[in-house]
Write an enzyme that holds these catalytic residues in place. Structure first.
Site, PDB file in Angstrom:
ATOM      1  N   ASP A 572      31.348  40.378  38.000  1.00 45.29           N
ATOM      2  CA  ASP A 572      31.080  40.932  39.342  1.00 45.29           C
ATOM      3  C   ASP A 572      30.164  40.166  40.305  1.00 45.29           C
ATOM      4  O   ASP A 572      29.056  39.813  39.843  1.00 45.29           O
ATOM      5  CB  ASP A 572      31.007  42.236  39.570  1.00 45.29           C
ATOM      6  CG  ASP A 572      32.423  43.041  39.010  1.00 45.29           C
ATOM      7  OD1 ASP A 572      33.130  42.220  38.763  1.00 45.29           O
ATOM      8  OD2 ASP A 572      32.140  44.360  38.922  1.00 45.29           O
ATOM      9  N   PHE A 658      44.321  50.427  43.410  1.00 39.86           N
ATOM     10  CA  PHE A 658      43.315  49.282  43.701  1.00 39.86           C
ATOM     11  C   PHE A 658      41.942  49.616  43.059  1.00 39.86           C
ATOM     12  O   PHE A 658      41.063  49.644  43.706  1.00 39.86           O
ATOM     13  CB  PHE A 658      43.092  49.374  45.338  1.00 39.86           C
ATOM     14  CG  PHE A 658      42.324  48.006  45.861  1.00 39.86           C
ATOM     15  CD1 PHE A 658      43.209  46.897  45.909  1.00 39.86           C
ATOM     16  CD2 PHE A 658      41.139  47.882  46.066  1.00 39.86           C
ATOM     17  CE1 PHE A 658      42.704  45.674  46.243  1.00 39.86           C
ATOM     18  CE2 PHE A 658      40.421  46.676  46.397  1.00 39.86           C
ATOM     19  CZ  PHE A 658      41.488  45.567  46.597  1.00 39.86           C
ATOM     20  N   GLU A 661      41.531  47.867  36.710  1.00 33.48           N
ATOM     21  CA  GLU A 661      41.834  46.494  36.069  1.00 33.48           C
ATOM     22  C   GLU A 661      41.165  46.286  34.953  1.00 33.48           C
ATOM     23  O   GLU A 661      41.667  45.846  33.829  1.00 33.48           O
ATOM     24  CB  GLU A 661      42.073  45.375  37.009  1.00 33.48           C
ATOM     25  CG  GLU A 661      40.650  44.790  37.190  1.00 33.48           C
ATOM     26  CD  GLU A 661      39.722  45.444  38.090  1.00 33.48           C
ATOM     27  OE1 GLU A 661      38.463  44.920  38.246  1.00 33.48           O
ATOM     28  OE2 GLU A 661      40.174  46.701  38.731  1.00 33.48           O
ATOM     29  N   ASP A 662      40.002  46.690  34.887  1.00 29.49           N
ATOM     30  CA  ASP A 662      39.077  46.511  33.678  1.00 29.49           C
ATOM     31  C   ASP A 662      39.389  47.462  32.360  1.00 29.49           C
ATOM     32  O   ASP A 662      39.546  47.275  31.193  1.00 29.49           O
ATOM     33  CB  ASP A 662      37.663  46.757  33.949  1.00 29.49           C
ATOM     34  CG  ASP A 662      37.407  48.065  34.669  1.00 29.49           C
ATOM     35  OD1 ASP A 662      38.316  48.759  35.253  1.00 29.49           O
ATOM     36  OD2 ASP A 662      36.381  48.651  34.929  1.00 29.49           O
TER      37      ASP A 662
END
Length: 737
Positions: A572, A658, A661-662
């Site tokens: 990130d 939203f 995803e990880d």
């Protein structure tokens, strides 16, 4: 301090009899020690490398040289091996990266070596032999080592020491002549230039003859227009002429006799001109080129190339040309970031060209300079503590008048008594110290505001001296080096996902991580807004911005055929950690490329499973998930898995939430394997830079955790449960504590 010792120092007038003043001085010493330990723990230890299990590879005043391989279609189009896609699967080197030969190769083979340098190639059929200087750790002199490669320089097998003498050897110029193989190493301490012949190539050599009875260094020869030409430097020069002198010799045979060129010395004044040879001369498209060392800023700063326009028994003229090898931009974090002083270029039977270059990440004399600076700051710290002690009254300058008249033994006069002039000067000096000391102490009252300000300033200076002492004496060479695995280095691509509101984070991210040694490229997944121009980013590696049509978290794992490495670090843009920690993570991933290896562990358990923070995992001493906001993975496997038909429903849920995803990637890994799928690496420290701006993605922690708990329930129903847990502190190197 023991009372008896304190009483004796006080009796001499050096130490005050005031217990409170002495206690203050001792407190200052204790505080200095505390600051030193804290600075070492939080700053120095974060970049210190583990102690090697083998001898060798120690700090050396000559440097920490290693050797890399370059390929090209011509001598002027060379690029490093990592740009050519050479791979090796058994150590996850996808691709193989420079340096390909380091001090570890001979040291692991039982020949403790501090560095390897001055590489020369010898091509025999399809086998490459590499001869180089091997700086012995035990004898502190150079020997000539040799290694062999069967794959055009990708991997090297160290064969042993080819040549050893009682004096220093380097620059092993190897060539063939009339079906014999010869070596002309530099050994100027013997006072001559010697030629050796291979008796049993490549490990056994015998002295053939003395070519020139003169201490020549870095001698190189080449056949050109009917003569053999020898370029070398006379190392007996002093001052500005050292490393700035070039001589030319000529003969009809490499065995001699050799004659001096009438214009010798060709150069003798400017070290930056490349007078001292920097590798084998070569002929390209009919022209002769000579390689020289630029020693202007430091010894061996860089290699220069000269095109020889005139060369005869009466004339010599050369002009500089551009080498066209890209300069390293990572400073000490690159294996050749500070200097590279030798290049050997050979044409292969295929018609392509190969070159070997040595490089160093520190300047000449770096370890000696760091030691001297560390000792200097330590001495300054001691003097400063004495000054503080004097100001608070713990140290006196009121020495007794007879302090210079004492004798060393009973009934024996002192040395000062026998030298009245020196004795008188010493007494005057001590008396002056007493007068000026008393005057200064009277003017500075520590209970006043100005006195406290002076004392605070001195304390800050002391802290600075402590930090500098620890930095120079214990901090190493300042480089955050890559970690070797299986005898080789490799590279990875960094991937980060961001948008226009986080441009500040991105600029800081790129500037920092692009200097990490193993980073090949930074891929920016631009999810929303107008992307910046690449030249707005201060980067030491290529940066590619991939603009997405849809603002989706799934874009992070999109299959990208332009990624040139198997390993990617998904990180990130608001996470800042040391390059040393990043390199550790990459090293662990290369051990187990089938796993997700990262820096943020979680233990997600319960029925139904619940999302919790790292403290929960620590309390349970285990984890079963690695957050992919900071994780290494195999891009081919992970990205294809994420975009498979099996993961379609999971990706839809990620878009709807939203988030998560990880977590989806962790479930996909766990679903496809019966073995361990995640591994944790503990960072020395990590900073969340989003807290320094207004562009954080998830500010409401509880809402964020609730969403992720819903994701766990959904993914568990789709792909099955996560594994139980793996414990912390399971690695012998302690990197997962």
């Amino acid at each position: 301090m023991a009372p008896r010792i304190r009483w004796r120092l006080a009796a001499t007038g050096f130490l005050s009899r005031s217990p409170s003043a002495v206690s203050f001085l001792l407190s200052s010493l204790l505080a200095s020690g505390t600051v030193a330990v804290a600075f070492f723990w939080f700053v120095v230890s974060s970049s210190r490398r583990p102690v090697l299990a083998v001898d060798g590879c120690g700090p050396d005043s000559e440097g920490s040289w290693s050797i890399g391989v370059y390929y090209g279609s011509s001598p002027f189009s060379l690029s490093p091996i990592e740009m050519h896609g050479s791979n090796k699967s058994n150590n996850s080197a996808w691709p193989i990266a420079n340096p390909v030969l380091t001090c570890a190769s001979p040291s692991n083979a039982g020949y403790p070596t501090n560095f390897v340098a001055d590489p020369f190639l010898y091509v025999q059929d399809s086998i490459l032999y590499l001869f180089f200087e091997s700086k012995s750790t035990t004898m502190m002199k150079g020997n000539i080592g040799v290694a062999r490669s069967f794959d055009q320089g990708g991997t090297w097998e160290f064969l042993g020491i080819a040549l050893r003498e009682d004096w220093h050897l380097s620059y092993p110029f190897v060539f063939s002549y009339q079906n014999q193989i010869y070596m002309m190493p530099e050994g100027n301490r013997k006072g001559d230039l010697r030629l050796y012949r291979a008796v049993n190539f490549p490990l056994k050599w015998t002295l053939e003859k003395v070519l020139i009875r003169k201490p020549l260094i870095d001698a190189s020869l080449i056949q050109y227009e009917g003569y053999y030409w020898l370029f070398a430097s006379d190392f007996t020069r002093f001052g500005i002429e050292r490393n700035a002198e070039l001589e030319v010799w000529y003969s009809t045979s490499p065995l001699g006799p050799w004659k001096q060129h009438p214009r010798n010395p060709i150069y003798r004044a400017d070290k930056s001109l490349g007078a001292r040879n920097g590798g084998r001369p070569f002929i390209y498209e009919g022209s002769l080129y000579r390689l020289g060392q630029d020693c202007g800023q430091t010894y061996g700063r860089k290699v220069r190339v000269y095109k020889v326009e005139k060369l005869s028994k009466e004339e010599f003229k050369e002009v500089p040309v551009e080498l066209r090898i890209e300069e390293p931009k990572k400073d000490r974090n690159a294996w050749n970031g500070i200097r590279y002083h030798h290049l050997d270029i050979k044409q292969l039977p295929s018609g392509n060209w190969i070159a070997v270059m040595d490089g160093d990440r520190v300047p000449s004399g770096d370890s000696t300079m760091r030691f001297l600076l560390g000792c200097t700051f330590t001495l300054l710290l001691i003097l400063l503590i004495m000054c503080i002690g004097f100001l608070v009254g713990a140290v006196n300058c009121n020495f007794p008048p007879n302090c210079c008249m004492t004798s060393s033994r009973r009934n024996e006069t002192s040395w000062l008594r026998n030298h009245p002039y020196i004795n008188l000067r010493a007494r005057r000096y001590i008396s002056g110290m007493s007068r000026y000391g008393s005057s200064i102490r009277e003017r500075i009252h520590l209970k006043t505001r100005s006195g406290k300000l002076v004392l605070s300033f001195l304390a800050l200076v002391g802290i600075a001296f402590v930090c500098m002492s620890v930095h120079f004496l214990l901090g190493g060479n300042g480089a955050e080096e890559a970690y070797m695995f299986g005898g080789q280095y490799s590279q990875f691509t960094m991937v980060t996902m961001t948008y226009e509101a986080r441009l500040w984070n991105l600029k800081l991210y790129v500037k920092h991580y692009s200097r990490c040694e193993s980073v090949r490229e930074i891929l920016v997944v631009w999810n929303k807004g107008d992307p910046p121009k690449v030249d707005e980013l201060d980067s030491a590696v290529p940066v590619r911005i991939r603009v997405e049509e849809q603002n989706s978290l799934n874009n992070r794992f999109k299959v990208d055929p332009l990624i040139k490495t198997r390993a990617v670090l998904e990180l990130d843009d608001d996470i800042l950690m040391t390059c040393n920690d990043v390199e550790k993570g990459f090293r662990v991933w290369r051990e187990n490329p089938e796993r997700l290896v990262g820096f943020y562990p979680r233990l997600l358990d319960g029925s139904p499973p619940q999302y919790r923070n790292e403290r929960y995992a620590r309390g349970k001493n285990g984890y079963n998930v690695i957050l992919t906001g900071a994780a290494f993975m195999d891009s081919e496997y992970a990205f294809n898995k994420y975009w498979s038909e099996q993961a379609r429903e999971g990706r839809t849920f990620v878009d709807r939430s939203f988030n998560c995803e990880d977590l989806l990637m962790n479930f996909l890994y766990a679903n496809a394997s019966f073995g361990r799928t995640v591994e944790y690496v503990h960072p020395a420290w990590a900073i969340d830079t989003s807290k320094l701006s207004t562009a954080a993605i998830s500010r409401n922690t509880q809402v964020h955790y609730n969403i992720r708990t819903n994701c766990l329930s959904k993914f568990s129903a789709l792909y099955g449960p996560l594994p139980s847990k793996w414990e912390f502190a399971s690695r012998p190197d302690g990197w997962d504590i």
